[in-house]
Design an enzyme around this catalytic site. Structure first.
Site, PDB file in Angstrom:
ATOM      1  N   LYS A 101      -3.721 -17.084  25.622  1.00 25.56           N
ATOM      2  CA  LYS A 101      -2.541 -17.553  26.335  1.00 25.56           C
ATOM      3  C   LYS A 101      -2.400 -16.778  27.642  1.00 25.56           C
ATOM      4  O   LYS A 101      -2.448 -15.552  27.659  1.00 25.56           O
ATOM      5  CB  LYS A 101      -1.306 -17.347  25.457  1.00 25.56           C
ATOM      6  CG  LYS A 101      -0.063 -18.073  25.940  1.00 25.56           C
ATOM      7  CD  LYS A 101       1.041 -17.974  24.913  1.00 25.56           C
ATOM      8  CE  LYS A 101       2.275 -18.745  25.342  1.00 25.56           C
ATOM      9  NZ  LYS A 101       3.356 -18.675  24.323  1.00 25.56           N
TER      10      LYS A 101
ATOM     11  N   TYR B 129       9.846  -8.256  16.433  1.00 31.40           N
ATOM     12  CA  TYR B 129       9.409  -7.852  15.091  1.00 31.40           C
ATOM     13  C   TYR B 129      10.123  -6.601  14.598  1.00 31.40           C
ATOM     14  O   TYR B 129      10.148  -6.336  13.399  1.00 31.40           O
ATOM     15  CB  TYR B 129       7.891  -7.665  15.074  1.00 31.40           C
ATOM     16  CG  TYR B 129       7.162  -8.943  15.412  1.00 31.40           C
ATOM     17  CD1 TYR B 129       7.180 -10.022  14.534  1.00 31.40           C
ATOM     18  CD2 TYR B 129       6.501  -9.097  16.626  1.00 31.40           C
ATOM     19  CE1 TYR B 129       6.543 -11.219  14.851  1.00 31.40           C
ATOM     20  CE2 TYR B 129       5.863 -10.284  16.949  1.00 31.40           C
ATOM     21  CZ  TYR B 129       5.897 -11.339  16.059  1.00 31.40           C
ATOM     22  OH  TYR B 129       5.276 -12.531  16.371  1.00 31.40           O
TER      23      TYR B 129
ATOM     24  N   ARG C 159       0.457 -14.783  11.919  1.00 29.47           N
ATOM     25  CA  ARG C 159       0.533 -13.889  13.087  1.00 29.47           C
ATOM     26  C   ARG C 159       1.813 -13.062  13.035  1.00 29.47           C
ATOM     27  O   ARG C 159       1.788 -11.850  13.305  1.00 29.47           O
ATOM     28  CB  ARG C 159       0.468 -14.733  14.359  1.00 29.47           C
ATOM     29  CG  ARG C 159       0.587 -13.969  15.672  1.00 29.47           C
ATOM     30  CD  ARG C 159       0.338 -14.940  16.816  1.00 29.47           C
ATOM     31  NE  ARG C 159       0.805 -14.447  18.110  1.00 29.47           N
ATOM     32  CZ  ARG C 159       0.074 -13.731  18.958  1.00 29.47           C
ATOM     33  NH1 ARG C 159      -1.152 -13.372  18.627  1.00 29.47           N
ATOM     34  NH2 ARG C 159       0.561 -13.351  20.124  1.00 29.47           N
TER      35      ARG C 159
ATOM     36  N   ARG D  11      -3.927 -16.307  17.338  1.00 30.06           N
ATOM     37  CA  ARG D  11      -3.323 -17.630  17.234  1.00 30.06           C
ATOM     38  C   ARG D  11      -4.366 -18.589  16.654  1.00 30.06           C
ATOM     39  O   ARG D  11      -5.562 -18.294  16.657  1.00 30.06           O
ATOM     40  CB  ARG D  11      -2.862 -18.128  18.600  1.00 30.06           C
ATOM     41  CG  ARG D  11      -1.833 -17.217  19.279  1.00 30.06           C
ATOM     42  CD  ARG D  11      -1.515 -17.725  20.682  1.00 30.06           C
ATOM     43  NE  ARG D  11      -0.505 -16.893  21.352  1.00 30.06           N
ATOM     44  CZ  ARG D  11      -0.783 -15.822  22.094  1.00 30.06           C
ATOM     45  NH1 ARG D  11      -2.049 -15.447  22.259  1.00 30.06           N
ATOM     46  NH2 ARG D  11       0.178 -15.122  22.660  1.00 30.06           N
TER      47      ARG D  11
END
Length: 339
Positions: A172, A313, A281, A147
């Site tokens: 995160k 994805y 990303r 990120r």
């Protein structure tokens, strides 16, 4: 009443919110957002001229405020959820009130959208339109799946050229993970480290305060922020005042620099898809899956707690690959014969 883990010392409400947030080690951005929404809520409820403390308000005022955001301000689902989280934090963590109506507040459902992903050719064009530090940073984000803030917060000690890995700290959810160091950026990253070394040496010679270090490490090890290993890989060109400690020190690069550079590079590369820093990303994950990488490996590289998050994805892959052939193509591929 719900006992709070920390009793704020300040008498002012907004300062109490900040105190509890810092006690829980939330980020500065979270602090700024929560303080904003609490201030907005109190002022909106007192718009008729009668300012009341949130302790004297309840389900009616909170529901009316959230309804106003949805119907009049027409805020997005994520903004609506942020406002709700801020008020729940205020009542539960700051005021110590865990009333039944708090659990009855309904969160708006976030729509599940397929992320925008660039092709390898588009990625090449985008990266080719960037220069200097911005090009290196963008290549690192695409090449590792990090990120934006994970890339900007990289420290010298977390770059391992021998093992060709990067250690992503306090990502995160407060988790650490290891990602690959792309060989394509090896030389450029070494040059960036050399430039960072020059900035570090200048700060040491000038006697400036060291960089920010997490948690209470600066108390236990006062000189830790001045050590080379803790310095930023991407230091800011100028010193700035820490908004929490009010100490003037060198921060990492400001995130908006890459965000602006990506927008300009996208326009220069004539990419018509919506492109943001996070698109790098998304493209990293999709291209790995396209090349046959196991989804569990991709999950670990991205730092997802649940593989279901990574599964989005696979939907992108289906769209990119054309998925199932249309019956129209089969129909037009053979001559029509009507008896």
């Amino acid at each position: 009443m719900n006992p709070v883990a920390y009793l704020p010392q300040s008498k002012r409400l907004l300062e109490q919110v900040s105190e509890v947030i810092r006690y829980k080690h939330y980020s500065l951005k979270t602090e700024q957002a929560y303080v904003y929404w609490v201030r907005f809520f109190v002022r909106w409820c007192g718009r008729a001229g009668e300012m009341r403390h949130p302790r004297d308000m309840g389900a009616l005022e909170v529901t009316q405020f959230l309804t106003m955001l949805a119907n009049e301000r027409r805020v997005s689902v994520s903004t609506h959820n942020q406002a709700l989280s801020s008020l729940l934090f205020l009542y539960r963590e700051v005021l110590g009130l865990d009333l039944p109506w708090l659990t009855e507040l309904q969160r708006p459902t976030r729509p599940r959208r397929i992320p925008s992903v660039l092709t390898t050719a588009e990625i090449g064009a985008l990266l080719g339109a960037l220069e200097g530090e911005m090009a290196l940073l963008a290549k690192l984000l695409y090449g590792t799946g990090m990120r934006l803030m994970e890339g900007l917060r990289l420290r010298i000690k977390d770059v391992d050229f021998d093992r060709q890995v990067l250690v992503v700290r306090q990502a995160k959810g407060g988790k650490d993970r290891v990602v690959m160091l792309p060989r394509a950026v090896h030389d450029a990253l070494k040059m960036q480290v050399s430039q960072a070394r020059a900035a570090w040496a200048h700060d040491r010679e000038a006697g400036f305060a060291g960089v920010e270090v997490p948690d209470a490490l600066s108390v236990k090890y006062p000189d830790l922020g001045r050590r080379w290993g803790w310095f930023w890989v991407f230091p800011a060109p100028h010193l700035s005042v820490d908004p929490r400690s009010q100490i003037e020190r060198r921060h990492h690069l400001y995130e908006e620099r890459l965000q602006r550079a990506i927008k300009l590079a996208s326009a220069a590369a004539r990419i018509i898809k919506p492109v943001s820093v996070h698109t790098l990303r998304h493209s990293f994950a999709t291209h790995l899956l396209q090349s046959g990488t196991d989804i569990r490996t991709v999950q670990e590289l991205l730092g997802h707690s649940d593989v279901s998050t990574t599964m989005i994805y696979t939907h992108v892959l289906k769209v990119a690959a054309g998925g199932t052939a249309s019956p129209l193509d089969a129909l037009t591929a053979q001559p029509l014969s009507i008896q």
